[in-house]
Design a protein around this motif. Structure first.
Motif, mmCIF file in Angstrom:
data_model
loop_
_atom_site.group_PDB
_atom_site.id
_atom_site.type_symbol
_atom_site.label_atom_id
_atom_site.label_comp_id
_atom_site.label_asym_id
_atom_site.label_seq_id
_atom_site.Cartn_x
_atom_site.Cartn_y
_atom_site.Cartn_z
ATOM 1 N N ILE A 1 -19.510 -41.094 42.513
ATOM 2 C CA ILE A 1 -19.219 -41.371 41.124
ATOM 3 C C ILE A 1 -17.981 -40.461 40.536
ATOM 4 O O ILE A 1 -18.057 -39.416 40.921
ATOM 5 C CB ILE A 1 -20.314 -41.242 40.113
ATOM 6 N N VAL A 2 -16.981 -41.094 40.001
ATOM 7 C CA VAL A 2 -15.896 -40.633 39.586
ATOM 8 C C VAL A 2 -16.020 -40.359 37.888
ATOM 9 O O VAL A 2 -15.982 -41.163 37.497
ATOM 10 C CB VAL A 2 -14.609 -41.406 39.911
ATOM 11 N N THR A 3 -16.668 -39.048 38.047
ATOM 12 C CA THR A 3 -16.925 -38.574 36.507
ATOM 13 C C THR A 3 -16.968 -37.014 36.540
ATOM 14 O O THR A 3 -17.051 -36.455 37.467
ATOM 15 C CB THR A 3 -18.252 -39.261 36.268
ATOM 16 N N MET A 4 -16.927 -36.730 35.350
ATOM 17 C CA MET A 4 -17.027 -34.990 35.131
ATOM 18 C C MET A 4 -18.413 -34.876 35.284
ATOM 19 O O MET A 4 -18.797 -33.629 35.593
ATOM 20 C CB MET A 4 -16.304 -34.842 33.852
ATOM 21 N N TYR A 5 -19.528 -35.452 34.800
ATOM 22 C CA TYR A 5 -20.945 -35.206 34.839
ATOM 23 C C TYR A 5 -21.100 -35.021 36.078
ATOM 24 O O TYR A 5 -21.052 -35.600 37.194
ATOM 25 C CB TYR A 5 -21.677 -36.168 34.226
ATOM 26 N N ALA A 6 -21.997 -33.838 36.286
ATOM 27 C CA ALA A 6 -22.420 -33.663 37.660
ATOM 28 C C ALA A 6 -23.883 -34.345 37.948
ATOM 29 O O ALA A 6 -24.479 -34.490 37.072
ATOM 30 C CB ALA A 6 -22.761 -32.193 37.979
ATOM 31 N N HIS A 7 -24.144 -34.693 39.169
ATOM 32 C CA HIS A 7 -25.442 -35.331 39.332
ATOM 33 C C HIS A 7 -26.221 -34.870 40.477
ATOM 34 O O HIS A 7 -25.823 -34.385 41.396
ATOM 35 C CB HIS A 7 -25.148 -37.185 39.719
ATOM 36 N N PRO A 8 -27.518 -34.500 40.365
ATOM 37 C CA PRO A 8 -28.384 -33.857 41.480
ATOM 38 C C PRO A 8 -28.386 -34.559 42.747
ATOM 39 O O PRO A 8 -28.405 -33.976 43.547
ATOM 40 C CB PRO A 8 -29.748 -33.800 40.622
ATOM 41 N N ARG A 9 -28.168 -36.075 42.800
ATOM 42 C CA ARG A 9 -28.537 -36.675 43.796
ATOM 43 C C ARG A 9 -27.164 -37.541 44.549
ATOM 44 O O ARG A 9 -27.210 -38.298 45.258
ATOM 45 C CB ARG A 9 -29.592 -37.624 43.835
ATOM 46 N N VAL A 10 -26.040 -37.071 43.451
ATOM 47 C CA VAL A 10 -24.942 -38.162 44.090
ATOM 48 C C VAL A 10 -23.747 -37.137 44.002
ATOM 49 O O VAL A 10 -23.686 -36.425 43.048
ATOM 50 C CB VAL A 10 -24.564 -39.093 42.975
ATOM 51 N N THR A 11 -22.563 -37.355 44.793
ATOM 52 C CA THR A 11 -21.710 -36.460 44.875
ATOM 53 C C THR A 11 -20.560 -37.199 43.612
ATOM 54 O O THR A 11 -20.688 -38.141 43.543
ATOM 55 C CB THR A 11 -20.819 -36.686 46.186
ATOM 56 N N THR A 12 -20.124 -36.403 42.758
ATOM 57 C CA THR A 12 -19.275 -36.579 41.778
ATOM 58 C C THR A 12 -17.932 -36.065 41.948
ATOM 59 O O THR A 12 -18.015 -34.741 42.446
ATOM 60 C CB THR A 12 -19.919 -36.443 40.509
ATOM 61 N N VAL A 13 -16.927 -36.694 41.807
ATOM 62 C CA VAL A 13 -15.416 -36.080 42.070
ATOM 63 C C VAL A 13 -14.755 -36.547 40.784
ATOM 64 O O VAL A 13 -14.906 -37.394 40.184
ATOM 65 C CB VAL A 13 -14.865 -36.736 43.301
ATOM 66 N N ASP A 14 -13.934 -35.602 40.410
ATOM 67 C CA ASP A 14 -12.911 -35.831 39.090
ATOM 68 C C ASP A 14 -11.851 -34.904 39.004
ATOM 69 O O ASP A 14 -12.091 -33.867 39.465
ATOM 70 C CB ASP A 14 -13.635 -36.218 37.777
ATOM 71 N N SER A 15 -10.817 -35.530 38.291
ATOM 72 C CA SER A 15 -9.839 -34.236 38.090
ATOM 73 C C SER A 15 -10.427 -33.510 36.823
ATOM 74 O O SER A 15 -11.609 -33.853 36.111
ATOM 75 C CB SER A 15 -8.557 -34.954 37.027
ATOM 76 N N ASP A 16 -10.147 -32.133 36.649
ATOM 77 C CA ASP A 16 -10.924 -31.252 35.879
ATOM 78 C C ASP A 16 -10.459 -31.544 34.567
ATOM 79 O O ASP A 16 -9.676 -30.962 33.910
ATOM 80 C CB ASP A 16 -10.619 -29.994 36.264
ATOM 81 N N HIS A 17 -11.030 -32.434 33.817
ATOM 82 C CA HIS A 17 -10.810 -32.714 32.403
ATOM 83 C C HIS A 17 -11.245 -31.607 31.420
ATOM 84 O O HIS A 17 -10.949 -31.722 30.076
ATOM 85 C CB HIS A 17 -11.642 -34.128 32.008
#
Lengths: 343, 343
Positions: free
Chosen positions: A156-172
């Motif tokens: 998921i491309v987002t700033m929120y972290a998720h316990p079961r999914v890798t998230t990536v985003d620019s550091d907003h």
DNA sequence: AGTGCTATGATAGACGGGTTCTTTTGTCTA
DNA sequence: TAGACAAAAGAACCCGTCTATCATAGCACT
């Protein structure tokens, strides 16, 4: 009996069997030729290739995928292709995908309505994808409870972290700290904020960064203003600030477009930029549209983000399994919209 | 022996056979349940659905495609995702695709180098696509000789007509006529042209429209200037014109970004817009970036173009076979960058 | 003559979903 | 009890590619 195998080439794509028939060889000699395997006589090879050419043979994607369980495509799900954030995401991922000789299967969800991660995942899972990328530019209703589909990489491309999914985003969040530090160093303290729509995830984090930076210096943040990312909304906010806040010395607009509007408003109000008020933005997106772009801003490395997203969605080498949260820092670009505040 | 069928659900996606085993029924009873067919006992149905749920069954795209010969995706090949023309194309096609419940398989070719239609077609044909769309923003080396792949719909997005391939594009020639007529009606005759890079197809047609419009009125066109679509290049051209051409009364910039730059240059040179010089652009792309956008321009209906492109690439109903050339007219948007010329 | 290598064919299985044909089971009626 | 009929489930196969075996023929070299 079930369907008979048909021999009419007209209504059906050309298969290896068709080529074999035409060239007078067996099917797997055709296979050998198609895949460049050895142990094929040169004459035979040419005969087969001629038949392929003539019949317009192209290997069946479905057959091949079925066989080797790979699609060589990554799924990308966004709400609105044209929004700057999404566009830059597509761009970055397209680069990474090309490096891996991979295509992108793009699905645009409703431009306006929010969509659930479960729905997006379900939709993408029915497509030929080796991995799923979901752009979550606004908070999904099922973010907390969402479980990724087993057996397929999901990012998921987002700033929120998720316990079961890798998230990536620019550091907003970090981009705000970069800009605020820059303004602090110049001597600014009264720094107003013009944000995007509050449902936007990017907005939430950029704003949090602004607020935290101020509070860390024990400065009470003045009421943030809300725009809609457009230059016009930045103009209105800038106009309001010029008329109502004579103590501010700097404006942080959450994107360049609003910053550009704010600058116009300040100048229309008789204020000079940067002599009277410094202005900063984020994205470094003005170059194509504005001549002599003077805006101090933060630039994100979108290709790096694309690469990270891609490689976590389609884990080639043992990177699978680990759930991580990757935030890619931006780079401060100092131009001439910021200066030492007037005293 | 060939590969043995494996029963470990861990390394392999869950198939109907797995579900059948788990539910204690046959494979095509699962199929009946999955496709909502009749003649299934209610208890059996529930048992199967429970098994599906538990195992996380999702139907295989490859298997289904292989069976019914459809991919439900359309291939789109562009050189650079971020260029305005391509972006708007993706947007328009994404809308049309969504209406047909179809995905887009996107391939980005080299951003800088030109690519041949044959190469693009070959690349797209190896992907799960029911139709191929190629954005030809610069002339392909094999345009004249190109033959589309038989058996798959092909559309080239370009202004050039092709005898054997359907081409669709916004009318990049007609937009010039709209703008020139508008300027003529106001009384302008000395209308300078700032174009994009000469290899661009859009540029070639916008420029041809400008030139033809002048020649039709027996006005000798002054030397056109060449920019690179960016505001900075428009600024430079505008600066040059302000200093070297005191007879011009209007500037036609081939896109809004350059027009915006040109306006800035004129004002920096002490000329007023529109009182001294009228300026027009094309695309109607400034709204997000510039506050109080006053530029007279032409807006294209990109969704209509997307629909036309899509429906000719994936002909649902008997539209196949016909090779057509579709040009979608733009709409003149009169704002306040144009006025009656000074006398 | 025997060995080894190359070129090719024949056959078949696997991948997963869907269609068709066939068989079994169950229910109702004469 | 037999026959009719329908519902439910199974068995077989096809789609196209790729690979794994075998088998066979031809050729060269020892």
């Amino acid at each position: 009996m079930a369907r008979r195998p048909s021999n009419d080439t007209s209504s059906r794509p050309v298969s290896m069997a068709d080529v074999a028939r035409a060239a007078g060889v067996s099917q797997q000699t055709v296979s050998r030729v198609a895949n460049g395997l050895p142990n094929v006589n040169e004459q035979t090879r040419q005969r087969v290739q001629a038949a392929m050419q003539e019949l317009g043979f192209r290997p069946s994607y479905a057959g091949r995928s079925l066989r080797d369980g790979r699609y060589h495509s990554v799924g990308l799900c966004v709400n609105d292709v044209t929004k700057f954030g999404n566009l830059s995401m597509i761009d970055g991922i397209a680069s990474a995908a090309r490096e891996h000789n991979c295509a992108i299967t793009l699905v645009e969800m409703s431009k306006t309505e929010e969509f659930s991660l479960a729905e997006a995942t379900r939709r993408m899972a029915a497509l030929p994808v080796d991995g799923i990328i979901i752009g979550m530019s606004r908070m999904a209703p099922d973010f907390e409870t969402f479980d990724p589909l087993p057996g397929i990489g999901t990012v998921i491309v987002t700033m929120y972290a998720h316990p079961r999914v890798t998230t990536v985003d620019s550091d907003h969040y970090g981009c705000s700290l970069l800009l605020m530090d820059h303004l602090f160093e110049l001597g600014h303290e009264q720094i107003r904020y013009i944000g995007g729509p509050s449902f936007s995830v990017d907005e939430q984090f950029r704003r949090a960064g602004w607020q935290d930076a101020l509070e860390r210096k024990h400065i009470e943040p003045a009421e943030p203003l809300e725009g809609d990312w457009s230059a016009n909304s930045g103009y209105e906010a800038g106009r309001y600030l010029a008329e109502h806040d004579r103590t501010m010395t700097a404006i942080y607009a959450a994107n360049d477009q609003m910053a550009n509007g704010a600058i116009a408003a300040l100048r229309d109000s008789g204020l000079r930029v940067p002599e009277d008020v410094s202005v900063v933005g984020v994205d470094d997106s003005l170059d194509d549209f504005v001549a002599h772009n003077e805006l101090t801003t933060v630039r994100f490395d979108l290709h790096q983000r694309g690469r990270e997203v891609f490689e976590h969605a389609v884990p080639e080498a043992g990177t699978a399994g680990k759930t991580v949260a990757i935030r890619i820092p931006g780079q401060l670009i100092i131009r001439h919209s910021t200066a030492i505040p007037r005293t």
